[in-house]
Scaffold this active site. Structure first.
Site, PDB file in Angstrom:
ATOM      1  N   HIS A 124       1.664   6.493  -3.004  1.00 30.06           N
ATOM      2  CA  HIS A 124       0.566   6.444  -2.034  1.00 30.06           C
ATOM      3  C   HIS A 124      -0.428   7.539  -2.423  1.00 30.06           C
ATOM      4  CE1 HIS A 124      -1.290   7.075   1.971  1.00 30.06           C
ATOM      5  NE2 HIS A 124      -0.892   5.853   2.260  1.00 30.06           N
ATOM      6  N   ASP A 201       8.470  11.458  -1.111  1.00 29.77           N
ATOM      7  CA  ASP A 201       7.694  10.907   0.002  1.00 29.77           C
ATOM      8  C   ASP A 201       8.563   9.855   0.697  1.00 29.77           C
ATOM      9  OD1 ASP A 201       6.165   9.279   1.601  1.00 29.77           O
ATOM     10  OD2 ASP A 201       4.620   8.882   0.087  1.00 29.77           O
ATOM     11  N   GLN A 204       7.969   5.618   3.941  1.00 37.96           N
ATOM     12  CA  GLN A 204       8.398   4.224   4.133  1.00 37.96           C
ATOM     13  C   GLN A 204       9.916   4.084   4.108  1.00 37.96           C
ATOM     14  OE1 GLN A 204       6.530   1.717   4.967  1.00 37.96           O
ATOM     15  NE2 GLN A 204       4.537   2.672   4.662  1.00 37.96           N
ATOM     16  N   LYS A 227       5.843   6.369  11.494  1.00 39.18           N
ATOM     17  CA  LYS A 227       6.431   5.254  10.730  1.00 39.18           C
ATOM     18  C   LYS A 227       7.908   5.080  11.054  1.00 39.18           C
ATOM     19  CE  LYS A 227       3.043   5.550   7.194  1.00 39.18           C
ATOM     20  NZ  LYS A 227       2.087   4.526   6.858  1.00 39.18           N
ATOM     21  N   CYS A 365      -3.978   2.228   0.256  1.00 44.19           N
ATOM     22  CA  CYS A 365      -3.931   3.626  -0.186  1.00 44.19           C
ATOM     23  C   CYS A 365      -3.017   3.805  -1.385  1.00 44.19           C
ATOM     24  CB  CYS A 365      -3.483   4.557   0.943  1.00 44.19           C
ATOM     25  SG  CYS A 365      -4.526   4.477   2.379  1.00 44.19           S
TER      26      CYS A 365
HETATM   27  N1  PMP Z   1       3.331   7.696   1.829  1.00 45.41           N
HETATM   28  C1  PMP Z   1       3.557   6.397   2.038  1.00 45.41           C
HETATM   29  C2  PMP Z   1       4.506   5.665   1.142  1.00 45.41           C
HETATM   30  C3  PMP Z   1       2.916   5.762   3.100  1.00 45.41           C
HETATM   31  O1  PMP Z   1       3.135   4.457   3.305  1.00 45.41           O
HETATM   32  C4  PMP Z   1       2.033   6.490   3.922  1.00 45.41           C
HETATM   33  C5  PMP Z   1       1.295   5.842   5.083  1.00 45.41           C
HETATM   34  N2  PMP Z   1       0.725   4.598   4.775  1.00 45.41           N
HETATM   35  C6  PMP Z   1       1.843   7.843   3.660  1.00 45.41           C
HETATM   36  C7  PMP Z   1       2.516   8.413   2.612  1.00 45.41           C
HETATM   37  C8  PMP Z   1       0.911   8.699   4.461  1.00 45.41           C
HETATM   38  O2  PMP Z   1       1.402   8.871   5.735  1.00 45.41           O
HETATM   39  P1  PMP Z   1       0.479   9.556   6.846  1.00 45.41           P
HETATM   40  O3  PMP Z   1      -0.819   8.809   6.830  1.00 45.41           O
HETATM   41  O4  PMP Z   1       1.247   9.336   8.106  1.00 45.41           O
HETATM   42  O5  PMP Z   1       0.324  10.980   6.503  1.00 45.41           O
END
Ligand code: PMP
Length: 411
Positions: A124, A201, A204, A227, A365
């Site tokens: 991401h 990270d 997910q 999430k 993203c």
């Molecule tokens: N990493 C992954 C794999 C994500 O799916 C997301 C959110 N789409 C994020 C990081 C970022 O999370 P946040 O916007 O809650 O900081």
């Protein structure tokens, strides 16, 4: 097969029962955020209606209650991750802030000219851009670890890229576009052999399968509350104690100090040293409720349910004429990213929305991950443990109608 009473779980999530555009909502956008069980709403409401207070400093009952609720969130997060000590859990806004904290604090202290940060092509943007920012400042290099056509991370390339200049590996625990779940423990062991630290990270991952940072031996682990059935604005950074203790504070202010003078200021012990200012107390209370809710479920049965649902969805979607699934075969987390011949992903999402089905369209993203498949945008359906087969069947039926030209793609 492990039985999971999905209908009983659905009763705990009020939003699943609302209507959108005259249809029952089918919430298949869990990759973006998850819905909240009643227990989370109640915990947040309890703080707002009866328990509002700041934490840690007050000499009164409500300050003690608020501190308990806040620290309960930390303890539940530590328990979820298998962290040895809640003091190794730092509250942040979310995954993005957790990565930025490590990049700005650990990175500024540990990266120098020519050092290398390996970032997989599945990341991401939040586990890529913070590294680009600090690399530019420290004259370090961000090097991509490529993907195989089936969405897995190319392990041979990873081994070749690791070297004496590698300082950090930025690795997703589950891709939000491809659903890939990399062999985190193995990749961490390899990184450690080169003296590199690993940041995972988990945004997910945490809602889909159990995590154990002690077993996988990762150095940093980040996730977002929203999430995993908790409110937005609260998230967690786990770190190994020696690493966190050596990190310079990245924000200064209240809560994070031991004593302050114009001559000399000293800092509080972990985790407060890395938590300047008043935190998200109601969010932490909501996080505690969400993680306790998750803990009350049969996780093995929930994961088995999600795997059945994802496999069913992959089969149903693959049968839609002109539909191409991006990434690997099912068996991964519930992420189904696809494009439909001759259609724009955003038009498809809008057509589904008119039928009450919420999916996401765009670049998610993760532009490098889509670019690896020659795409700039795609549609993503991402089921969670509370979704059922009917919702997936509604999605598939709607896509058949769209593919057949039976649903208007423009209003
Ligand atoms: N990493 C992954 C794999 C994500 O799916 C997301 C959110 N789409 C994020 C990081 C970022 O999370 P946040 O916007 O809650 O900081």
């Amino acid at each position: 097969a492990l039985l999971f009473d999905v209908e009983a779980v659905r009763r705990d999530f009020p939003q699943l029962h609302r209507e959108v555009n005259g249809h029952p909502l089918a919430w298949l956008d869990n990759g973006a955020t998850t819905l909240k069980p009643r227990q989370v709403a109640e915990a947040v409401a309890r703080y707002c209606t009866a328990g509002a207070s700041n934490v840690h400093r007050g000499a009164h009952t409500l300050a003690r209650e608020a501190t308990e609720a806040y620290e309960d969130g930390r303890a539940e997060a530590a328990r979820l991750l298998g962290a040895p000590d809640p003091a190794q859990v730092v509250f942040v806004r979310g995954t993005t802030e957790a990565v930025n904290l490590v990049a700005q604090s650990w990175g500024r202290a540990n990266l120098g000219t020519g050092d290398e940060i390996l970032v997989t092509a599945a990341e991401h943007h939040s586990n890529l851009v913070p590294w680009q920012l600090i690399a530019a400042e420290r004259r370090a290099r961000v090097r991509p670890v490529p993907l195989l056509p089936d969405g897995r991370i190319d392990q041979d390339a990873y081994r070749d890229l690791l070297g004496p200049r590698t300082r950090l590996v930025a690795l997703t625990h589950a891709s939000n576009v491809l659903g890939t779940v990399p062999p985190v423990a193995e990749m961490t062991a390899l990184a450690h052999r080169h003296g590199a630290v690993v940041l995972v990270d988990g945004a997910q991952a945490v809602s889909h399968f159990p995590v154990d940072v002690t077993e996988s031996d990762v150095d940093f682990y980040a996730f977002s509350g929203h999430k995993v059935f908790a409110p937005t604005g609260i998230g967690v950074l786990y770190g190994k104690r020696p690493l966190l203790e050596a990190m310079p504070p990245w924000q200064g202010g209240g809560n994070m100090i031991e004593s302050v003078g114009f001559d000399r200021t000293t800092y509080a012990p972990l985790p407060h040293r890395l938590e300047a200012g008043t935190g998200h107390i109601s969010g932490a209370a909501g996080l505690a409720a969400a993680l306790r809710y998750l803990r009350g479920l049969d996780r093995a049965a929930a994961t088995a349910h999600e795997e059945r649902l994802t496999a069913h969805a992959a089969t149903a979607l693959a049968a839609v004429p002109g539909l191409r699934l991006v990434g690997g075969p099912p068996g991964r987390i519930g992420v189904l990213t696809f494009v439909l011949d001759g259609t724009d992903p955003l038009d498809v999402a809008h057509a589904l929305d008119r039928l009450g089905i919420a999916v996401r369209a765009g670049h998610h993203c993760a532009q490098p991950a889509l670019a690896a498949y020659g795409l700039t945008a795609a549609v993503r359906a991402s089921p969670a443990l509370y979704n059922n087969h009917q919702e997936v069947d509604r999605l598939a039926a709607a896509l058949h109608r769209i593919a057949a030209g039976e649903e208007p793609l423009r209003e």
